[in-house]
Design a protein around this motif. Structure first.
Motif, PDB file in Angstrom:
ATOM      1  N   ILE A 194       0.837  -1.199   0.000  1.00 20.14           N
ATOM      2  CA  ILE A 194       0.000   0.000   0.000  1.00 20.14           C
ATOM      3  C   ILE A 194       0.872   1.251   0.000  1.00 20.14           C
ATOM      4  O   ILE A 194       0.665   2.185  -0.792  1.00 20.14           O
ATOM      5  N   GLU A 195       1.870   1.278   0.869  1.00 24.30           N
ATOM      6  CA  GLU A 195       2.704   2.479   0.993  1.00 24.30           C
ATOM      7  C   GLU A 195       3.567   2.696  -0.249  1.00 24.30           C
ATOM      8  O   GLU A 195       3.831   3.836  -0.635  1.00 24.30           O
ATOM      9  N   SER A 196       4.018   1.618  -0.864  1.00 22.13           N
ATOM     10  CA  SER A 196       4.808   1.746  -2.090  1.00 22.13           C
ATOM     11  C   SER A 196       3.936   2.198  -3.254  1.00 22.13           C
ATOM     12  O   SER A 196       4.272   3.152  -3.974  1.00 22.13           O
ATOM     13  N   LEU A 197       2.796   1.521  -3.436  1.00 21.81           N
ATOM     14  CA  LEU A 197       1.950   1.801  -4.596  1.00 21.81           C
ATOM     15  C   LEU A 197       1.273   3.168  -4.514  1.00 21.81           C
ATOM     16  O   LEU A 197       0.918   3.750  -5.548  1.00 21.81           O
ATOM     17  N   LYS A 198       1.069   3.681  -3.320  1.00 20.42           N
ATOM     18  CA  LYS A 198       0.430   4.990  -3.144  1.00 20.42           C
ATOM     19  C   LYS A 198       1.450   6.112  -2.944  1.00 20.42           C
ATOM     20  O   LYS A 198       1.080   7.258  -2.698  1.00 20.42           O
ATOM     21  N   GLY A 199       2.742   5.775  -3.041  1.00 22.30           N
ATOM     22  CA  GLY A 199       3.773   6.754  -2.732  1.00 22.30           C
ATOM     23  C   GLY A 199       4.244   7.554  -3.927  1.00 22.30           C
ATOM     24  O   GLY A 199       4.079   7.148  -5.087  1.00 22.30           O
ATOM     25  N   THR A 200       4.861   8.685  -3.658  1.00 26.13           N
ATOM     26  CA  THR A 200       5.366   9.560  -4.715  1.00 26.13           C
ATOM     27  C   THR A 200       6.658   9.034  -5.328  1.00 26.13           C
ATOM     28  O   THR A 200       7.072   9.492  -6.390  1.00 26.13           O
ATOM     29  N   TYR A 201       7.319   8.067  -4.662  1.00 26.59           N
ATOM     30  CA  TYR A 201       8.551   7.490  -5.189  1.00 26.59           C
ATOM     31  C   TYR A 201       8.278   6.369  -6.194  1.00 26.59           C
ATOM     32  O   TYR A 201       9.213   5.796  -6.739  1.00 26.59           O
ATOM     33  N   LEU A 202       7.027   6.057  -6.416  1.00 26.62           N
ATOM     34  CA  LEU A 202       6.664   4.908  -7.253  1.00 26.62           C
ATOM     35  C   LEU A 202       7.246   5.049  -8.660  1.00 26.62           C
ATOM     36  O   LEU A 202       7.240   6.120  -9.260  1.00 26.62           O
ATOM     37  N   ASN A 203       7.771   3.934  -9.168  1.00 25.28           N
ATOM     38  CA  ASN A 203       8.247   3.875 -10.544  1.00 25.28           C
ATOM     39  C   ASN A 203       7.828   2.536 -11.139  1.00 25.28           C
ATOM     40  O   ASN A 203       7.275   1.681 -10.432  1.00 25.28           O
ATOM     41  N   ALA A 204       8.087   2.342 -12.415  1.00 24.99           N
ATOM     42  CA  ALA A 204       7.609   1.137 -13.093  1.00 24.99           C
ATOM     43  C   ALA A 204       8.174  -0.135 -12.464  1.00 24.99           C
ATOM     44  O   ALA A 204       7.492  -1.158 -12.376  1.00 24.99           O
ATOM     45  N   PHE A 205       9.424  -0.075 -12.007  1.00 23.12           N
ATOM     46  CA  PHE A 205      10.068  -1.245 -11.413  1.00 23.12           C
ATOM     47  C   PHE A 205       9.372  -1.613 -10.103  1.00 23.12           C
ATOM     48  O   PHE A 205       8.938  -2.753  -9.909  1.00 23.12           O
ATOM     49  N   SER A 206       9.266  -0.640  -9.193  1.00 21.60           N
ATOM     50  CA  SER A 206       8.647  -0.927  -7.899  1.00 21.60           C
ATOM     51  C   SER A 206       7.162  -1.247  -8.056  1.00 21.60           C
ATOM     52  O   SER A 206       6.613  -2.071  -7.318  1.00 21.60           O
ATOM     53  N   GLN A 207       6.517  -0.621  -9.014  1.00 26.10           N
ATOM     54  CA  GLN A 207       5.091  -0.863  -9.223  1.00 26.10           C
ATOM     55  C   GLN A 207       4.823  -2.301  -9.653  1.00 26.10           C
ATOM     56  O   GLN A 207       3.882  -2.941  -9.181  1.00 26.10           O
ATOM     57  N   SER A 208       5.662  -2.831 -10.535  1.00 27.99           N
ATOM     58  CA  SER A 208       5.428  -4.186 -11.027  1.00 27.99           C
ATOM     59  C   SER A 208       5.529  -5.200  -9.894  1.00 27.99           C
ATOM     60  O   SER A 208       4.718  -6.133  -9.804  1.00 27.99           O
ATOM     61  N   TYR A 209       6.524  -5.036  -9.016  1.00 18.95           N
ATOM     62  CA  TYR A 209       6.657  -5.940  -7.875  1.00 18.95           C
ATOM     63  C   TYR A 209       5.560  -5.697  -6.838  1.00 18.95           C
ATOM     64  O   TYR A 209       4.999  -6.637  -6.265  1.00 18.95           O
ATOM     65  N   GLY A 210       5.260  -4.422  -6.588  1.00 22.45           N
ATOM     66  CA  GLY A 210       4.249  -4.091  -5.587  1.00 22.45           C
ATOM     67  C   GLY A 210       2.871  -4.605  -5.956  1.00 22.45           C
ATOM     68  O   GLY A 210       2.133  -5.097  -5.100  1.00 22.45           O
ATOM     69  N   GLU A 211       2.508  -4.485  -7.214  1.00 19.94           N
ATOM     70  CA  GLU A 211       1.191  -4.961  -7.651  1.00 19.94           C
ATOM     71  C   GLU A 211       1.069  -6.469  -7.506  1.00 19.94           C
ATOM     72  O   GLU A 211       0.018  -6.985  -7.110  1.00 19.94           O
TER      73      GLU A 211
END
Length: 353
Positions: A194-211
């Motif tokens: 939740i904190e990663s996907l809703k954060g301002t630091y989110l990028n395509a790399f972190s989003q793919s793992y977070g999702e």
């Protein structure tokens, strides 16, 4: 990133084979094992192939890992052995993962662990180190940080030398985790997402793992059609993916505030995140609503009133520790986060816990 990982039921039995190529001139392997297994040696110790002067150290995890604990372990090992160990192997939950990473770093770096709490302060490569998680959710097995409580702050040693050289993910090792601990630690992973996907630091790399981790968490904690073995395997993967997501972004408000709880009250990380996140509907409305569903479905009681009797001094310390974690607040609220959160607001939330 962790360069090598093995996954699968029974993969712990490959540990001896994996380590055999890493032994250096008879130097020992040091095993740091959660002391919960000290009285169940058949589960862990009897399956370890000790050789020569290899050493097993059982470590209490009743409290969060401390810089003083790291310093004491390193001093003991340096006094006992005149040469650097072949490697450090951590077997246990997130606390053991963090201790193993920290000890591996400090075996090759001078001074106290307190000097390395922060970002990219480590100069020398850690000794070879292996992580074998026996509970899943923290993501400590994959992250580039080792979270430690020092005399002045709770802050990780965050560096390129922190990640394990090898991780062994064996779902069999988490099959007997008590229900409440299973939930609290699993929610650490969910809150990461939740904190990663809703954060301002989110990028395509972190989003793919977070999702992916988020979807796995919903499958594990909201559906009743998984057997225990399948759920354990998926939780190990959720933990891994969640850890990868925050390694390339950041966590947020729940983690910042739980650090304050841990520093002042000694609240363990997983349950601390749950206690705080339960009250953060203003910031993560959808995530908190789903969290409450999961909590109800699994009949989990989150402790209440833990801050009812704290002093103003303790409250001020909690706030100071939390606000000191600038990257977490930037991720959660953006560069102008100081305009959106202040000491009074944090005190209000802490008092509600």
């Amino acid at each position: 990133m962790v360069p090598r990982v093995v996954f699968g039921k029974g993969s712990f039995n490959q540990l001896g084979q994996i380590l055999s190529t890493e032994r250096k001139n008879g130097a020992p392997f040091i095993y740091l094992i959660d002391d919960v297994f000290e009285h169940n040696k058949a589960f862990i110790e009897d399956r370890i192939e000790l050789s020569g002067i290899d050493k097993i150290i059982y470590v209490s995890t009743k409290e969060e890992p401390k810089t003083s604990q790291v310093d004491q372990l390193v001093t003991t090992l340096k006094q006992e052995f005149s040469f650097t160990p072949s490697g450090i192997i951590g077997i246990g939950g997130g606390s053991i993962m963090d201790l193993a990473k920290a000890v591996a770093i400090m075996m090759n770096n001078s001074g106290s662990a307190t000097e390395y709490q922060g970002w990219d302060l480590v100069s020398n490569k850690a000794v070879y180190h292996v992580g074998v998680p026996t509970i899943s959710g923290t993501g400590a097995e994959v992250s580039r940080t080792t979270v430690l409580t020092g005399p002045e702050k709770k802050l990780g040693i965050n560096s390129d030398f922190t990640p394990f050289d090898q991780v062994i993910l064996d779902p069999e090792l988490i099959k007997d985790v008590p229900k409440n601990q299973w939930f609290y630690t699993g929610m650490d992973c969910y809150i990461h997402c939740i904190e990663s996907l809703k954060g301002t630091y989110l990028n395509a790399f972190s989003q793919s793992y977070g999702e992916k981790a988020y979807d796995l968490c919903k499958e594990i904690f909201l559906e009743n059609n998984l057997d225990k073995e399948e759920a354990d395997a998926k939780l190990m993967m959720a933990s891994w993916h969640g850890g990868m997501s925050i390694a390339y972004s950041q966590v947020g408000i729940a983690h910042a505030m739980s650090y304050g709880l841990a520093y002042v009250l000694g609240t363990k990380h997983g349950i601390g995140n749950c206690i705080v996140f339960d009250k953060l509907g203003e910031y993560y409305p959808e995530g908190v609503a789903i969290f409450k569903q999961m909590k109800e479905l699994h009949d989990i009681d989150i402790p209440e009133g833990i801050c009812a009797d704290i002093s103003e001094e303790q409250l001020n310390t909690m706030v100071s520790v939390a606000l000191g974690l600038v990257p977490l607040w930037e991720n959660a609220l953006g560069k102008n986060w100081k305009e959106q959160i202040n000491e009074d607001k944090l005190k209000e939330i802490y008092r509600s816990l």
